[in-house]
Design a protein around this motif. Sequence first.
Motif, short mmCIF file in Angstrom:
data_model
loop_
_atom_site.label_atom_id
_atom_site.label_comp_id
_atom_site.label_asym_id
_atom_site.label_seq_id
_atom_site.Cartn_x
_atom_site.Cartn_y
_atom_site.Cartn_z
N UNK A 313 0.83 -1.20 0.00
CA UNK A 313 0.00 0.00 0.00
C UNK A 313 0.87 1.26 0.00
N UNK A 314 2.02 1.19 0.64
CA UNK A 314 2.91 2.35 0.67
C UNK A 314 3.36 2.71 -0.75
N UNK A 315 3.72 1.69 -1.52
CA UNK A 315 4.12 1.92 -2.90
C UNK A 315 2.97 2.54 -3.68
N UNK A 316 1.78 1.99 -3.52
CA UNK A 316 0.61 2.47 -4.24
C UNK A 316 0.28 3.91 -3.85
N UNK A 317 0.42 4.28 -2.59
CA UNK A 317 0.12 5.64 -2.15
C UNK A 317 1.04 6.64 -2.86
N UNK A 318 2.34 6.33 -2.91
CA UNK A 318 3.26 7.19 -3.63
C UNK A 318 2.94 7.27 -5.10
N UNK A 319 2.58 6.12 -5.68
CA UNK A 319 2.25 6.06 -7.10
C UNK A 319 1.03 6.92 -7.42
N UNK A 320 -0.04 6.76 -6.64
CA UNK A 320 -1.30 7.45 -6.92
C UNK A 320 -1.13 8.96 -6.85
N UNK A 321 -0.43 9.45 -5.83
CA UNK A 321 -0.23 10.89 -5.68
C UNK A 321 0.64 11.46 -6.80
N UNK A 322 1.72 10.74 -7.12
CA UNK A 322 2.66 11.26 -8.11
C UNK A 322 2.09 11.20 -9.53
N UNK A 323 1.22 10.23 -9.82
CA UNK A 323 0.66 10.14 -11.18
C UNK A 323 -0.18 11.37 -11.50
N UNK A 324 -0.89 11.90 -10.51
CA UNK A 324 -1.65 13.13 -10.73
C UNK A 324 -0.71 14.32 -10.94
N UNK A 325 0.33 14.37 -10.17
CA UNK A 325 1.34 15.41 -10.33
C UNK A 325 1.97 15.32 -11.72
N UNK A 326 2.28 14.10 -12.15
CA UNK A 326 2.87 13.91 -13.47
C UNK A 326 1.96 14.39 -14.58
N UNK A 327 0.63 14.18 -14.42
CA UNK A 327 -0.31 14.65 -15.42
C UNK A 327 -0.30 16.16 -15.55
N UNK A 328 -0.19 16.86 -14.41
CA UNK A 328 -0.15 18.33 -14.45
C UNK A 328 1.15 18.82 -15.09
N UNK A 329 2.26 18.14 -14.79
CA UNK A 329 3.54 18.52 -15.42
C UNK A 329 3.44 18.34 -16.93
N UNK A 330 2.83 17.24 -17.37
CA UNK A 330 2.68 16.99 -18.81
C UNK A 330 1.88 18.10 -19.47
N UNK A 331 0.77 18.51 -18.86
CA UNK A 331 -0.08 19.54 -19.45
C UNK A 331 0.64 20.88 -19.55
N UNK A 332 1.48 21.19 -18.58
CA UNK A 332 2.11 22.51 -18.53
C UNK A 332 3.45 22.57 -19.26
N UNK A 333 4.23 21.51 -19.16
CA UNK A 333 5.62 21.59 -19.65
C UNK A 333 6.01 20.46 -20.57
N UNK A 334 5.11 19.50 -20.82
CA UNK A 334 5.46 18.36 -21.64
C UNK A 334 5.97 17.19 -20.80
N UNK A 335 6.32 16.09 -21.47
CA UNK A 335 6.66 14.85 -20.77
C UNK A 335 8.08 14.86 -20.18
#
Length: 531
Positions: A313-335
């Motif tokens: 669950x610890x791994x999943x918690x980090x994954x879930x939070x960061x995936x949303x952050x990654x989506x915002x980075x993609x929208x603003x600055x690219x991959x």
Amino acid sequence: MSDRTPGRATAPRQTLALAAMLFAVAMTFIDQTIVAIAAPDIVHELGLSSSGMQWVVNAYLLALAAFFALGGRLADLLGPRRVVIAGTLVFVLSSVLCGCVPRGDFAQTWLIVFRATQGLGAALLFPAALAVVVAVFPVERRGRALALFFGLSGALTALGPLLGGWLTAWTWRAIFWVNVPVAIAALVLTALAHIADRRRQESLDVRGAALIAAGMGLSVLGFQQAWSWGWDSAATWICVAGGLALLVVFVRYERRVRHPLVDIRVFRDRAFTVDALVLYFAMLAFVPLFFFASVYAQVSLSASPNQAAPFLLYFFAGFALASQWGGRILDRRGARPALKLGSVLGAAGFALWAGEMTDLSMHDQWPYAAMAGAGIGLILAPASTDAVNRAIGASYGEVTGITQTVRNYAASVGLAVFGTVLTHVTTDKVVDTLRSRGVPSDEARDVARQVTEAVTGSGDTRVPEGGGAGATAIRDAMAAVRMDYAEANQWVFYGMAIALGIAYLCALRHPGGRVTGSSPDGAERTPSTAS
């Protein structure tokens, strides 16, 4: 071929379509990892061999890797809605049959065969589901929809062990039967969304499909069997080299076909190629992690399946939070920024996690598990979305087939290679443990191999019976054996850190920029410059 009609779907139908596709792919991603947590129970009840249990896990991933390209192409030729329905039906029927496996000599073959047909259903389903999402959402809303699609589908991979631990407490067969209500929900929502199909009037490249399936099958077989056959075995290298040679033939063949299974031209886009490479090295660690971490928890930490599930669950918690952050980075600055940051964070997380494994404390490991999960989360959705946005013409199904083939082939190779490392190191360490207790070398190696096959194949921690010196020594040294297994897992997790380090070097080659305009009918794409 235009998809203007699906593109004008109303917002409620867009939401229904997205929900339907998420329900459909939920089954496929959960099943990549859910079996790992139930492995000891399956082995005990059905009497499977450890190598057989590894194939139960690997058959699903291998079928995914072998047939994803075919699934993407069929979505283009037959229409994504039809292929989603067909893939869902194949998948859920195979799931029911996996849960109904009979006891006896035929159990292992039964389970491997229907796990493979599960993988076939998933390979049909996922590219078509993505093509539906692309078709029903207009350009201005497609980015957020795809980020949600990839983020949630990746998170569901992490949920597999958690759900598996809960269901296994009732019966391990429930890990397969749980797909039935999910499939029903997906089919009902698909019908309610009234998804329009678009088809391409082209032929299917049957030879190409056979070449890529055979190439991937042979190469992964060689990697997986390297422990049994040995790395010095001709059979191992015939499979590995033969499979890779067939994949080279496949690439050359596709360049000459009028309607190829995979349009190789997409790799002329450097950003797409880098996205695929980063996904490959990240997936070497991502899916295998759940198998190795759950078995480590049960063997070295003496955790039950229910106790092992929250460990992840610890791994999943980090994954879930960061995936949303990654989506915002993609929208603003690219991959590119997300891929670089995710690779560094993931490499550091896996390396630090490996260093804590011999403390045999779940409490001390959770920050590094979360860090590793955050690194993968920052990579998965941005790389996948950026690759799809760079699709050629109307071939979203085809391009998804390429990226998912890369991802799942990497997962299969990761399980095979890291599994080989784990078994070799564990065996050597258990041999040393037995020798230190006065067991002769030959007997020590025979007993060590038996113990290694049991714990690495399924997390079976039952002590060996019998009155021989080796069996007696093992019963007296189970604490030392648990430490031996923890030390062997350190090698695996350091290997995962290295894979993320290579992903970082690949991410440095990404040209940057955002795809600010795209359409399924091949309209202009305008890359913007990343900062």
